[in-house]
Design a protein around this motif. Structure first.
Motif, PDB file in Angstrom:
ATOM      1  N   GLU A 107     -12.771   6.701 -17.809  1.00 26.51           N
ATOM      2  CA  GLU A 107     -12.516   5.907 -16.605  1.00 26.51           C
ATOM      3  C   GLU A 107     -13.257   4.571 -16.671  1.00 26.51           C
ATOM      4  OE1 GLU A 107     -13.331   5.905 -11.794  1.00 26.51           O
ATOM      5  OE2 GLU A 107     -13.400   7.824 -12.848  1.00 26.51           O
ATOM      6  N   THR A 116     -11.390   2.206 -18.945  1.00 28.84           N
ATOM      7  CA  THR A 116     -10.186   1.708 -18.274  1.00 28.84           C
ATOM      8  C   THR A 116     -10.540   0.607 -17.283  1.00 28.84           C
ATOM      9  OG1 THR A 116      -9.092   3.846 -18.528  1.00 28.84           O
ATOM     10  CG2 THR A 116      -8.235   2.368 -16.816  1.00 28.84           C
ATOM     11  N   ARG A 117     -11.611   0.809 -16.530  1.00 31.54           N
ATOM     12  CA  ARG A 117     -11.999  -0.176 -15.517  1.00 31.54           C
ATOM     13  C   ARG A 117     -12.550  -1.454 -16.142  1.00 31.54           C
ATOM     14  NH1 ARG A 117     -14.804   3.424 -10.812  1.00 31.54           N
ATOM     15  NH2 ARG A 117     -14.851   1.405  -9.728  1.00 31.54           N
ATOM     16  N   GLU A 158     -11.625  -2.539 -19.156  1.00 34.22           N
ATOM     17  CA  GLU A 158     -10.433  -3.164 -19.744  1.00 34.22           C
ATOM     18  C   GLU A 158      -9.614  -3.917 -18.691  1.00 34.22           C
ATOM     19  OE1 GLU A 158      -7.155  -1.994 -23.077  1.00 34.22           O
ATOM     20  OE2 GLU A 158      -7.568  -0.482 -21.543  1.00 34.22           O
ATOM     21  N   SER A 159      -9.596  -3.397 -17.450  1.00 35.47           N
ATOM     22  CA  SER A 159      -8.842  -4.052 -16.380  1.00 35.47           C
ATOM     23  C   SER A 159      -9.535  -5.311 -15.864  1.00 35.47           C
ATOM     24  CB  SER A 159      -8.634  -3.082 -15.211  1.00 35.47           C
ATOM     25  OG  SER A 159      -9.834  -2.916 -14.477  1.00 35.47           O
ATOM     26  N   GLY A 160     -10.793  -5.522 -16.278  1.00 32.31           N
ATOM     27  CA  GLY A 160     -11.513  -6.723 -15.849  1.00 32.31           C
ATOM     28  C   GLY A 160     -12.365  -6.533 -14.608  1.00 32.31           C
ATOM     29  N   GLU A 161     -12.456  -5.299 -14.118  1.00 36.19           N
ATOM     30  CA  GLU A 161     -13.262  -5.051 -12.917  1.00 36.19           C
ATOM     31  C   GLU A 161     -14.723  -5.432 -13.140  1.00 36.19           C
ATOM     32  OE1 GLU A 161     -14.335  -1.341  -9.914  1.00 36.19           O
ATOM     33  OE2 GLU A 161     -12.742  -1.093 -11.389  1.00 36.19           O
ATOM     34  N   LYS A 202     -17.767  -6.108 -16.722  1.00 30.77           N
ATOM     35  CA  LYS A 202     -18.031  -6.081 -18.161  1.00 30.77           C
ATOM     36  C   LYS A 202     -19.335  -5.363 -18.471  1.00 30.77           C
ATOM     37  CE  LYS A 202     -14.372  -8.187 -19.539  1.00 30.77           C
ATOM     38  NZ  LYS A 202     -13.327  -7.391 -20.151  1.00 30.77           N
ATOM     39  N   LEU A 225     -13.944  -3.896 -26.016  1.00 27.67           N
ATOM     40  CA  LEU A 225     -13.223  -4.377 -24.832  1.00 27.67           C
ATOM     41  C   LEU A 225     -13.954  -5.551 -24.162  1.00 27.67           C
ATOM     42  CD1 LEU A 225     -12.318  -0.913 -23.263  1.00 27.67           C
ATOM     43  CD2 LEU A 225     -10.760  -2.493 -24.439  1.00 27.67           C
TER      44      LEU A 225
END
Length: 153
Positions: A100, A103-104, A106-109, A111, A138
């Motif tokens: 998780e 994924t977060r 990678e989504s840019g939420e 770093k 990532l």
């Protein structure tokens, strides 16, 4: 406001506009950009990761959250989310929470993944190092926030 609170709840959310030409204070967190021309400082978004063992999961996770939040206040990070894993006895696995986080990131939420101690990521060094390599691939990084990060044994 940074997180949506009333602007006084969190240290990081208090408005701190700086008059132009003001020198950077010596105690200003290195990770926090010093503003220019009256701008407010920018906070670095981070995701917190806490992991507990089933018998003491609640007290362990609360303590870890407090320590990670204190680190964020000290270093100019904003906790934008949390992932919590509870280990089942005998498994040593916490891959759902780690996936998780990837994924977060990678989504840019965020770093930065903040964890109290590296051993919270897993018990086996090989898989943990592999996960860290994937995170770095990532564009993310792990920040250790506990006593070991401060040089305390």
């Amino acid at each position: 406001m940074v997180c949506g609170c009333d602007g006084t709840t969190h240290h990081a959310c208090k408005r701190r506009a700086v008059p132009a030409g003001t020198a950077r204070p010596s105690d200003w967190p290195v990770a926090l950009a010093w503003p220019h021309q009256g701008q407010e400082p920018s906070l670095i978004p981070a995701l917190g990761y806490v992991r507990g063992n089933t018998p003491r999961a609640f007290t362990e996770s609360e303590r870890q959250r407090k320590n990670i939040s204190a680190w964020a206040d000290r270093t100019g990070h904003l906790m934008v989310g949390w992932v919590e894993d509870v280990l089942t006895d005998g498994t040593g696995a916490n891959s759902a929470g780690l996936e998780e986080l990837l994924t977060r990131v990678e989504s840019g939420e965020a770093k930065v993944v903040a964890v109290e101690e590296y051993h919270r990521l897993g018990r086996l060094r090989g898989p943990v190092n592999g996960w860290i390599a994937r995170l770095e691939g990532l564009g993310g990084r792990v920040a250790q926030t506990g006593k070991a990060a401060e040089g305390v044994e």
